[in-house]
Scaffold this motif. Structure first.
Motif, PDB file in Angstrom:
ATOM      1  N   VAL A 108      53.417 -28.946  10.219  1.00  0.00           N
ATOM      2  CA  VAL A 108      54.590 -28.673   9.389  1.00  0.00           C
ATOM      3  C   VAL A 108      54.352 -27.333   8.718  1.00  0.00           C
ATOM      4  CG1 VAL A 108      55.900 -29.312   7.332  1.00  0.00           C
ATOM      5  CG2 VAL A 108      55.211 -31.072   8.947  1.00  0.00           C
ATOM      6  N   SER A 109      55.306 -26.431   8.855  1.00  0.00           N
ATOM      7  CA  SER A 109      55.185 -25.106   8.262  1.00  0.00           C
ATOM      8  C   SER A 109      56.411 -24.813   7.413  1.00  0.00           C
ATOM      9  CB  SER A 109      55.034 -24.042   9.359  1.00  0.00           C
ATOM     10  OG  SER A 109      54.898 -22.746   8.802  1.00  0.00           O
ATOM     11  N   ARG A 110      56.213 -24.041   6.349  1.00  0.00           N
ATOM     12  CA  ARG A 110      57.320 -23.666   5.469  1.00  0.00           C
ATOM     13  C   ARG A 110      57.253 -22.180   5.161  1.00  0.00           C
ATOM     14  NH1 ARG A 110      57.401 -27.173   0.263  1.00  0.00           N
ATOM     15  NH2 ARG A 110      59.408 -26.143   0.046  1.00  0.00           N
ATOM     16  N   TYR A 111      58.399 -21.625   4.840  1.00  0.00           N
ATOM     17  CA  TYR A 111      58.485 -20.229   4.433  1.00  0.00           C
ATOM     18  C   TYR A 111      58.582 -20.217   2.914  1.00  0.00           C
ATOM     19  CZ  TYR A 111      59.592 -15.280   5.049  1.00  0.00           C
ATOM     20  OH  TYR A 111      59.563 -13.904   5.044  1.00  0.00           O
ATOM     21  N   VAL A 112      57.478 -19.865   2.248  1.00  0.00           N
ATOM     22  CA  VAL A 112      57.398 -19.952   0.791  1.00  0.00           C
ATOM     23  C   VAL A 112      57.099 -18.578   0.207  1.00  0.00           C
ATOM     24  CG1 VAL A 112      56.238 -21.054  -1.160  1.00  0.00           C
ATOM     25  CG2 VAL A 112      56.533 -22.315   0.986  1.00  0.00           C
ATOM     26  N   ASP A 113      57.966 -18.120  -0.695  1.00  0.00           N
ATOM     27  CA  ASP A 113      57.784 -16.821  -1.350  1.00  0.00           C
ATOM     28  C   ASP A 113      57.558 -15.703  -0.337  1.00  0.00           C
ATOM     29  OD1 ASP A 113      58.029 -18.022  -3.861  1.00  0.00           O
ATOM     30  OD2 ASP A 113      55.882 -18.449  -3.981  1.00  0.00           O
ATOM     31  N   GLY A 114      58.328 -15.741   0.743  1.00  0.00           N
ATOM     32  CA  GLY A 114      58.272 -14.684   1.727  1.00  0.00           C
ATOM     33  C   GLY A 114      57.092 -14.735   2.673  1.00  0.00           C
ATOM     34  N   GLU A 115      56.411 -15.866   2.725  1.00  0.00           N
ATOM     35  CA  GLU A 115      55.238 -15.976   3.592  1.00  0.00           C
ATOM     36  C   GLU A 115      55.269 -17.269   4.402  1.00  0.00           C
ATOM     37  OE1 GLU A 115      53.436 -13.501   4.021  1.00  0.00           O
ATOM     38  OE2 GLU A 115      53.613 -12.297   2.190  1.00  0.00           O
ATOM     39  N   VAL A 116      54.673 -17.222   5.604  1.00  0.00           N
ATOM     40  CA  VAL A 116      54.530 -18.395   6.468  1.00  0.00           C
ATOM     41  C   VAL A 116      53.337 -19.216   5.981  1.00  0.00           C
ATOM     42  CG1 VAL A 116      53.971 -19.172   8.800  1.00  0.00           C
ATOM     43  CG2 VAL A 116      55.524 -17.236   8.459  1.00  0.00           C
ATOM     44  N   THR A 117      53.570 -20.496   5.753  1.00  0.00           N
ATOM     45  CA  THR A 117      52.507 -21.378   5.273  1.00  0.00           C
ATOM     46  C   THR A 117      52.513 -22.674   6.073  1.00  0.00           C
ATOM     47  OG1 THR A 117      52.783 -20.522   3.019  1.00  0.00           O
ATOM     48  CG2 THR A 117      51.565 -22.573   3.255  1.00  0.00           C
ATOM     49  N   ILE A 118      51.361 -23.067   6.582  1.00  0.00           N
ATOM     50  CA  ILE A 118      51.228 -24.385   7.207  1.00  0.00           C
ATOM     51  C   ILE A 118      50.829 -25.362   6.110  1.00  0.00           C
ATOM     52  CG2 ILE A 118      49.901 -25.796   8.822  1.00  0.00           C
ATOM     53  CD1 ILE A 118      49.806 -23.490  10.706  1.00  0.00           C
ATOM     54  N   THR A 119      51.682 -26.318   5.837  1.00  0.00           N
ATOM     55  CA  THR A 119      51.450 -27.233   4.725  1.00  0.00           C
ATOM     56  C   THR A 119      50.687 -28.487   5.139  1.00  0.00           C
ATOM     57  OG1 THR A 119      53.645 -28.200   5.082  1.00  0.00           O
ATOM     58  CG2 THR A 119      53.476 -26.428   3.456  1.00  0.00           C
ATOM     59  N   GLN A 120      50.887 -28.949   6.369  1.00  0.00           N
ATOM     60  CA  GLN A 120      50.187 -30.133   6.865  1.00  0.00           C
ATOM     61  C   GLN A 120      50.084 -30.059   8.380  1.00  0.00           C
ATOM     62  OE1 GLN A 120      52.614 -33.005   4.024  1.00  0.00           O
ATOM     63  NE2 GLN A 120      51.078 -34.184   5.100  1.00  0.00           N
ATOM     64  N   TYR A 121      49.076 -30.736   8.927  1.00  0.00           N
ATOM     65  CA  TYR A 121      48.974 -30.807  10.387  1.00  0.00           C
ATOM     66  C   TYR A 121      48.189 -32.041  10.779  1.00  0.00           C
ATOM     67  CZ  TYR A 121      44.117 -29.168  10.157  1.00  0.00           C
ATOM     68  OH  TYR A 121      42.774 -29.049   9.903  1.00  0.00           O
ATOM     69  N   ALA A 122      48.312 -32.410  12.045  1.00  0.00           N
ATOM     70  CA  ALA A 122      47.562 -33.534  12.617  1.00  0.00           C
ATOM     71  C   ALA A 122      46.956 -33.065  13.926  1.00  0.00           C
ATOM     72  CB  ALA A 122      48.480 -34.733  12.836  1.00  0.00           C
ATOM     73  N   ALA A 123      45.645 -33.145  14.016  1.00  0.00           N
ATOM     74  CA  ALA A 123      44.932 -32.754  15.230  1.00  0.00           C
ATOM     75  C   ALA A 123      43.821 -33.774  15.473  1.00  0.00           C
ATOM     76  CB  ALA A 123      44.358 -31.350  15.090  1.00  0.00           C
ATOM     77  N   GLY A 124      43.113 -33.617  16.574  1.00  0.00           N
ATOM     78  CA  GLY A 124      42.037 -34.543  16.899  1.00  0.00           C
ATOM     79  C   GLY A 124      41.156 -33.989  17.996  1.00  0.00           C
ATOM     80  N   PRO A 125      40.137 -34.724  18.390  1.00  0.00           N
ATOM     81  CA  PRO A 125      39.208 -34.240  19.421  1.00  0.00           C
ATOM     82  C   PRO A 125      39.896 -33.865  20.728  1.00  0.00           C
ATOM     83  CG  PRO A 125      38.326 -36.190  18.328  1.00  0.00           C
ATOM     84  CD  PRO A 125      39.734 -36.043  17.858  1.00  0.00           C
ATOM     85  N   SER A 216      65.151 -24.974   1.295  1.00  0.00           N
ATOM     86  CA  SER A 216      63.794 -24.796   1.796  1.00  0.00           C
ATOM     87  C   SER A 216      63.789 -24.617   3.309  1.00  0.00           C
ATOM     88  CB  SER A 216      62.937 -26.020   1.423  1.00  0.00           C
ATOM     89  OG  SER A 216      61.656 -25.934   1.994  1.00  0.00           O
ATOM     90  N   VAL A 217      63.167 -23.532   3.781  1.00  0.00           N
ATOM     91  CA  VAL A 217      63.069 -23.260   5.213  1.00  0.00           C
ATOM     92  C   VAL A 217      61.759 -23.835   5.735  1.00  0.00           C
ATOM     93  CG1 VAL A 217      62.801 -21.430   6.930  1.00  0.00           C
ATOM     94  CG2 VAL A 217      64.486 -21.193   5.110  1.00  0.00           C
ATOM     95  N   GLY A 218      61.848 -24.673   6.747  1.00  0.00           N
ATOM     96  CA  GLY A 218      60.644 -25.276   7.309  1.00  0.00           C
ATOM     97  C   GLY A 218      60.794 -25.514   8.792  1.00  0.00           C
ATOM     98  N   CYS A 219      59.688 -25.869   9.434  1.00  0.00           N
ATOM     99  CA  CYS A 219      59.743 -26.207  10.847  1.00  0.00           C
ATOM    100  C   CYS A 219      58.634 -27.185  11.203  1.00  0.00           C
ATOM    101  CB  CYS A 219      59.658 -24.965  11.733  1.00  0.00           C
ATOM    102  SG  CYS A 219      58.028 -24.198  11.795  1.00  0.00           S
ATOM    103  N   LEU A 220      58.821 -27.840  12.316  1.00  0.00           N
ATOM    104  CA  LEU A 220      57.849 -28.758  12.888  1.00  0.00           C
ATOM    105  C   LEU A 220      57.396 -28.137  14.202  1.00  0.00           C
ATOM    106  CD1 LEU A 220      56.590 -31.626  12.527  1.00  0.00           C
ATOM    107  CD2 LEU A 220      58.532 -32.520  13.816  1.00  0.00           C
ATOM    108  N   ALA A 221      56.088 -28.051  14.405  1.00  0.00           N
ATOM    109  CA  ALA A 221      55.577 -27.345  15.583  1.00  0.00           C
ATOM    110  C   ALA A 221      54.490 -28.157  16.276  1.00  0.00           C
ATOM    111  CB  ALA A 221      55.022 -25.979  15.173  1.00  0.00           C
ATOM    112  N   LEU A 222      54.204 -27.786  17.527  1.00  0.00           N
ATOM    113  CA  LEU A 222      53.117 -28.406  18.278  1.00  0.00           C
ATOM    114  C   LEU A 222      52.404 -27.333  19.083  1.00  0.00           C
ATOM    115  CD1 LEU A 222      53.803 -28.684  21.597  1.00  0.00           C
ATOM    116  CD2 LEU A 222      55.471 -30.334  20.741  1.00  0.00           C
ATOM    117  N   SER A 223      51.149 -27.614  19.431  1.00  0.00           N
ATOM    118  CA  SER A 223      50.395 -26.696  20.278  1.00  0.00           C
ATOM    119  C   SER A 223      49.682 -27.477  21.372  1.00  0.00           C
ATOM    120  CB  SER A 223      49.379 -25.908  19.449  1.00  0.00           C
ATOM    121  OG  SER A 223      48.368 -26.766  18.929  1.00  0.00           O
ATOM    122  N   LEU A 224      49.541 -26.816  22.518  1.00  0.00           N
ATOM    123  CA  LEU A 224      48.875 -27.397  23.676  1.00  0.00           C
ATOM    124  C   LEU A 224      47.977 -26.348  24.321  1.00  0.00           C
ATOM    125  CD1 LEU A 224      51.928 -29.140  25.411  1.00  0.00           C
ATOM    126  CD2 LEU A 224      49.953 -30.350  24.484  1.00  0.00           C
TER     127      LEU A 224
END
Length: 252
Positions: A108-125, A216-224
């Motif tokens: 989960v990422s948000r645009y806060v005070d003009g900057e990109v911020t990752i607020t939470q994430y879930a990852a694993g082995p 509030s500007v935010g997004c949900l993202a994934l990586s592979l």
């Protein structure tokens, strides 16, 4: 900073879900799905899908007689005391579930005070997070989540961001032309996920979808990893459909 908010599928799902929750909350002894359909005006099929999601996320519970009452998650989020922590915990549970169902790291990422911020994430082995080898705050032009956030700003907001952060070439695929990037952001439909095909890091592909709540500007993202690139578009479409619970946690 002006925003360019266009309602997306998750937004409409959240609006409908909130109508259901408001109705359930008004009936402390329980309300049937028949009455919910009549009160909310939702069709049976859509109501059934939303109730299934709300039960899974703990927002409603079904009694033995079939009626619905408010669930523990809704009670936690509705309490002023500790609400911020409750929201984080609820979102983390959703992210963990998405990570496992998608087989991908989720953010989960948000645009806060003009900057990109990752607020939470879930990852694993088996679903490692992206190695932040270049600060995400200065690489929005190269990441799916950065492009999703910039895409929700107006033209001046995007220009302001790019004037503060030089578009460095991070890989051979990185877009470094502000004219090209702005053109793509302006023509990208809000319902289509933004993609990063090894633009930020060689060996990694990503996707992101908007989860805008209010101002509030935010997004949900994934990586592979790139060897799973063939799964990216399907995973991105699933992420888009499943963005509702995260947005709902922010909206309650």
């Amino acid at each position: 900073m002006a925003l360019m908010h266009e309602p997306t599928a998750p937004y409409h799902s959240v609006q409908d879900a909130l109508r259901i929750l408001e109705t359930v909350a008004r009936h402390s002894t329980g309300v049937t799905d028949t009455k919910l359909a009549r009160t909310t005006g939702l069709g049976v099929e859509r109501l059934t899908i939303l109730l299934r999601t709300l039960r899974r996320e703990g927002y409603v519970e079904q009694l033995t007689d079939g009626a619905y009452v408010t669930g523990e998650a809704l009670s936690r989020l509705g309490s002023a005391a500790g609400r911020e922590q409750a929201v984080r915990e609820q979102i983390q549970r959703t992210l963990d579930r998405l990570r496992d169902s998608l087989g991908a790291a989720v953010y989960v990422s948000r645009y806060v005070d003009g900057e990109v911020t990752i607020t939470q994430y879930a990852a694993g082995p088996t679903t490692p997070a992206v190695n932040e080898w270049v600060d995400f705050r200065v690489s929005a032009h190269a990441t799916a989540l950065g492009k999703s956030l910039l895409g929700q700003l107006d033209h001046n907001g995007r220009r302001d961001h790019l004037s503060r952060h030089k578009m460095a070439r991070l890989t051979s695929r990185t877009i470094t032309s502000d004219r090209l990037l702005l053109s793509r952001l302006e023509t990208q439909p809000p319902t289509v996920p933004h993609l990063d095909l090894q633009e930020y890091a060689v060996g990694t592909v990503c996707a992101a979808v908007p989860i805008t709540a209010g101002a509030s500007v935010g997004c949900l993202a994934l990586s592979l990893p790139v060897e799973h690139a063939h799964r990216l578009r399907q995973a991105a479409d699933t992420l888009n459909r499943e963005a509702g619970p995260v947005l709902l946690s922010l909206a309650i």
